[in-house]
Design a protein around this motif. Structure first.
Motif, PDB file in Angstrom:
ATOM      1  N   SER A 163      -5.667  -3.230  -4.971  1.00  0.00           N
ATOM      2  CA  SER A 163      -6.896  -3.061  -4.202  1.00  0.00           C
ATOM      3  C   SER A 163      -6.659  -2.191  -2.972  1.00  0.00           C
ATOM      4  CB  SER A 163      -7.446  -4.429  -3.790  1.00  0.00           C
ATOM      5  OG  SER A 163      -8.610  -4.295  -3.004  1.00  0.00           O
ATOM      6  N   LEU A 164      -5.513  -2.384  -2.316  1.00  0.00           N
ATOM      7  CA  LEU A 164      -5.166  -1.561  -1.159  1.00  0.00           C
ATOM      8  C   LEU A 164      -5.069  -0.094  -1.561  1.00  0.00           C
ATOM      9  CD1 LEU A 164      -4.091  -1.298   1.836  1.00  0.00           C
ATOM     10  CD2 LEU A 164      -1.804  -1.463   0.822  1.00  0.00           C
ATOM     11  N   LEU A 165      -4.365   0.175  -2.656  1.00  0.00           N
ATOM     12  CA  LEU A 165      -4.200   1.558  -3.104  1.00  0.00           C
ATOM     13  C   LEU A 165      -5.537   2.182  -3.484  1.00  0.00           C
ATOM     14  CD1 LEU A 165      -0.984   1.449  -5.345  1.00  0.00           C
ATOM     15  CD2 LEU A 165      -1.170   2.020  -2.922  1.00  0.00           C
ATOM     16  N   GLU A 166      -6.363   1.436  -4.185  1.00  0.00           N
ATOM     17  CA  GLU A 166      -7.622   1.975  -4.688  1.00  0.00           C
ATOM     18  C   GLU A 166      -8.679   2.120  -3.595  1.00  0.00           C
ATOM     19  OE1 GLU A 166      -8.066   2.595  -8.748  1.00  0.00           O
ATOM     20  OE2 GLU A 166      -6.536   3.335  -7.362  1.00  0.00           O
ATOM     21  N   SER A 167      -8.575   1.319  -2.546  1.00  0.00           N
ATOM     22  CA  SER A 167      -9.595   1.385  -1.493  1.00  0.00           C
ATOM     23  C   SER A 167      -9.223   2.303  -0.334  1.00  0.00           C
ATOM     24  CB  SER A 167      -9.878  -0.022  -0.949  1.00  0.00           C
ATOM     25  OG  SER A 167      -8.708  -0.605  -0.407  1.00  0.00           O
ATOM     26  N   HIS A 168      -7.926   2.484  -0.081  1.00  0.00           N
ATOM     27  CA  HIS A 168      -7.511   3.258   1.104  1.00  0.00           C
ATOM     28  C   HIS A 168      -6.570   4.421   0.810  1.00  0.00           C
ATOM     29  CE1 HIS A 168      -9.383   0.409   3.845  1.00  0.00           C
ATOM     30  NE2 HIS A 168      -8.780  -0.576   3.208  1.00  0.00           N
ATOM     31  N   PHE A 169      -5.979   4.478  -0.372  1.00  0.00           N
ATOM     32  CA  PHE A 169      -4.952   5.497  -0.627  1.00  0.00           C
ATOM     33  C   PHE A 169      -5.202   6.261  -1.927  1.00  0.00           C
ATOM     34  CE2 PHE A 169      -2.999   2.465   2.255  1.00  0.00           C
ATOM     35  CZ  PHE A 169      -2.380   3.297   3.183  1.00  0.00           C
ATOM     36  N   THR A 170      -6.462   6.468  -2.270  1.00  0.00           N
ATOM     37  CA  THR A 170      -6.773   7.165  -3.514  1.00  0.00           C
ATOM     38  C   THR A 170      -6.691   8.684  -3.393  1.00  0.00           C
ATOM     39  OG1 THR A 170      -9.128   7.046  -2.949  1.00  0.00           O
ATOM     40  CG2 THR A 170      -8.248   5.339  -4.407  1.00  0.00           C
ATOM     41  N   SER A 171      -6.953   9.221  -2.221  1.00  0.00           N
ATOM     42  CA  SER A 171      -6.960  10.665  -2.037  1.00  0.00           C
ATOM     43  C   SER A 171      -5.600  11.268  -2.401  1.00  0.00           C
ATOM     44  CB  SER A 171      -7.301  11.014  -0.585  1.00  0.00           C
ATOM     45  OG  SER A 171      -7.139  12.399  -0.345  1.00  0.00           O
ATOM     46  N   ARG A 172      -5.621  12.504  -2.900  1.00  0.00           N
ATOM     47  CA  ARG A 172      -4.385  13.184  -3.303  1.00  0.00           C
ATOM     48  C   ARG A 172      -3.429  13.398  -2.135  1.00  0.00           C
ATOM     49  NH1 ARG A 172      -5.500  18.379  -6.913  1.00  0.00           N
ATOM     50  NH2 ARG A 172      -3.220  18.272  -6.927  1.00  0.00           N
ATOM     51  N   LYS A 173      -3.929  13.354  -0.926  1.00  0.00           N
ATOM     52  CA  LYS A 173      -3.064  13.606   0.227  1.00  0.00           C
ATOM     53  C   LYS A 173      -2.092  12.460   0.488  1.00  0.00           C
ATOM     54  CE  LYS A 173      -6.292  11.761   3.713  1.00  0.00           C
ATOM     55  NZ  LYS A 173      -7.106  12.079   4.890  1.00  0.00           N
ATOM     56  N   TYR A 174      -2.392  11.268  -0.039  1.00  0.00           N
ATOM     57  CA  TYR A 174      -1.562  10.102   0.246  1.00  0.00           C
ATOM     58  C   TYR A 174      -0.349  10.018  -0.678  1.00  0.00           C
ATOM     59  CZ  TYR A 174      -5.353   8.425   3.194  1.00  0.00           C
ATOM     60  OH  TYR A 174      -6.308   8.311   4.173  1.00  0.00           O
ATOM     61  N   LEU A 175       0.776   9.589  -0.100  1.00  0.00           N
ATOM     62  CA  LEU A 175       2.027   9.449  -0.831  1.00  0.00           C
ATOM     63  C   LEU A 175       2.579   8.032  -0.662  1.00  0.00           C
ATOM     64  CD1 LEU A 175       3.773  12.729   0.410  1.00  0.00           C
ATOM     65  CD2 LEU A 175       2.563  12.425  -1.765  1.00  0.00           C
ATOM     66  N   LEU A 176       3.297   7.562  -1.671  1.00  0.00           N
ATOM     67  CA  LEU A 176       4.039   6.306  -1.571  1.00  0.00           C
ATOM     68  C   LEU A 176       5.495   6.652  -1.311  1.00  0.00           C
ATOM     69  CD1 LEU A 176       2.613   4.318  -4.638  1.00  0.00           C
ATOM     70  CD2 LEU A 176       1.698   4.489  -2.313  1.00  0.00           C
ATOM     71  N   CYS A 177       6.159   5.870  -0.449  1.00  0.00           N
ATOM     72  CA  CYS A 177       7.553   6.154  -0.101  1.00  0.00           C
ATOM     73  C   CYS A 177       8.371   4.875  -0.117  1.00  0.00           C
ATOM     74  CB  CYS A 177       7.630   6.797   1.285  1.00  0.00           C
ATOM     75  SG  CYS A 177       9.316   7.225   1.810  1.00  0.00           S
ATOM     76  N   ALA A 178       9.511   4.928  -0.809  1.00  0.00           N
ATOM     77  CA  ALA A 178      10.445   3.794  -0.852  1.00  0.00           C
ATOM     78  C   ALA A 178      11.853   4.335  -1.037  1.00  0.00           C
ATOM     79  CB  ALA A 178      10.083   2.840  -1.993  1.00  0.00           C
ATOM     80  N   HIS A 179      12.845   3.498  -0.792  1.00  0.00           N
ATOM     81  CA  HIS A 179      14.237   3.893  -1.012  1.00  0.00           C
ATOM     82  C   HIS A 179      14.624   3.498  -2.435  1.00  0.00           C
ATOM     83  CE1 HIS A 179      18.202   5.168   0.330  1.00  0.00           C
ATOM     84  NE2 HIS A 179      18.689   4.166  -0.396  1.00  0.00           N
ATOM     85  N   ASN A 180      15.023   4.487  -3.225  1.00  0.00           N
ATOM     86  CA  ASN A 180      15.273   4.293  -4.657  1.00  0.00           C
ATOM     87  C   ASN A 180      13.993   3.856  -5.371  1.00  0.00           C
ATOM     88  OD1 ASN A 180      16.993   4.427  -6.900  1.00  0.00           O
ATOM     89  ND2 ASN A 180      17.431   2.239  -6.819  1.00  0.00           N
ATOM     90  N   GLY A 181      12.863   4.225  -4.799  1.00  0.00           N
ATOM     91  CA  GLY A 181      11.576   3.818  -5.338  1.00  0.00           C
ATOM     92  C   GLY A 181      11.294   4.383  -6.717  1.00  0.00           C
ATOM     93  N   LYS A 182      11.751   5.603  -6.990  1.00  0.00           N
ATOM     94  CA  LYS A 182      11.468   6.224  -8.284  1.00  0.00           C
ATOM     95  C   LYS A 182      12.223   5.549  -9.419  1.00  0.00           C
ATOM     96  CE  LYS A 182      10.126  10.777  -6.570  1.00  0.00           C
ATOM     97  NZ  LYS A 182      10.322  12.234  -6.656  1.00  0.00           N
ATOM     98  N   GLU A 183      13.358   4.937  -9.087  1.00  0.00           N
ATOM     99  CA  GLU A 183      14.142   4.246 -10.102  1.00  0.00           C
ATOM    100  C   GLU A 183      13.823   2.756 -10.175  1.00  0.00           C
ATOM    101  OE1 GLU A 183      16.467   5.212 -12.372  1.00  0.00           O
ATOM    102  OE2 GLU A 183      16.027   7.297 -11.927  1.00  0.00           O
ATOM    103  N   PHE A 184      13.286   2.201  -9.087  1.00  0.00           N
ATOM    104  CA  PHE A 184      13.100   0.750  -9.075  1.00  0.00           C
ATOM    105  C   PHE A 184      11.685   0.314  -8.701  1.00  0.00           C
ATOM    106  CE2 PHE A 184      13.508  -3.523  -7.131  1.00  0.00           C
ATOM    107  CZ  PHE A 184      13.926  -4.210  -8.262  1.00  0.00           C
TER     108      PHE A 184
END
Length: 237
Positions: free
Chosen positions: A100-121
């Motif tokens: 719900s957080l992603l769909e309501s506040h972070f849907t625009s293409r400008k937003y990015l998700l960031c984590a350490h080793n996030g792409k693998e885990f």
């Protein structure tokens, strides 16, 4: 290129996971057999599937998410704040809340998700658990049909590799070599299962998870050669 990204357009995150049930013998016979097959290549010689079950939380097919901590920057003039919050409790509920957080506040293409080793885990783990729970994938986790440069994910470990695909660096090590102050931690990742199932102390795990989110944000600031967050700039909400 990294400097051109607006910090307010990044959602930093970290997850904590545990085996789906406390003990191996609580799995049905079919799941026990599947675990035996899945974990065989990772187990050392002489280690049984039951003995290795304490590590089941690292696989989305045999584990579950117990909390997702997120953090984001907010600027008001010259003032900078970093807000941190955590979704926790029942996995189905926390996954729906995170979606719900992603769909309501972070849907625009400008937003990015960031984590350490996030792409693998973190990112694939969340996506797999959502599918298992019949939760529609939010656009930020749906890679189908996207080119690699269109995937809206940042990974601080990948950034540190500088193209070296063989290199693994833990978040703790990166923080140390980059001179990021490390808060005193009373647990580490290897202890999460015991703290959750035996001590039943989710609050300790949440604090640990939120500290990692803050550290990921600090690492990105250092990679951009910017001033680290001060304690008074961090808000837990």
């Amino acid at each position: 290129m990294l400097k051109k990204i607006d910090l307010e357009n990044i959602l930093f995150l970290d997850i904590e996971t545990v085996p789906e049930v406390p003990e191996f013998d609580q799995l049905d016979e079919n799941k026990q057999s599947l675990w035996d097959q899945k974990s065989k290549y990772k187990r050392g010689e002489g280690i049984t599937a039951e003995e290795y079950y304490e590590n089941a939380g690292i696989w989305a097919e045999f584990g579950k998410i117990i909390c997702i901590s997120v953090g984001y920057f907010h600027f008001k003039g010259s003032l900078r704040k970093f807000r941190v919050t955590t979704f926790h409790g029942d996995e189905l509920t926390l996954l729906k809340e995170f979606r719900s957080l992603l769909e309501s506040h972070f849907t625009s293409r400008k937003y990015l998700l960031c984590a350490h080793n996030g792409k693998e885990f973190d990112f694939p783990y969340i996506a797999r658990r959502m599918i298992i729970h019949n939760i529609p994938l939010p656009e930020k986790l749906n890679h189908f049909g996207k080119k690699p440069w269109e995937v809206p994910h940042l990974d601080t470990m990948e950034l540190w590799k500088f193209g070296d695909y063989k290199h693994y660096t833990s978040l703790k090590l990166m923080a140390h070599v980059l001179g990021i102050p490390s808060p005193k931690e009373d647990i580490d990742g290897s202890m999460v299962r015991e703290v959750f199932y035996k001590d039943k102390d989710l609050d300790r795990i949440i604090l640990y998870c939120e500290r990692d989110v803050i550290t990921v944000a600090q690492v990105l600031l250092r990679l951009r050669n910017e001033t680290l967050l001060a304690e008074e700039e961090i808000l837990r909400v």
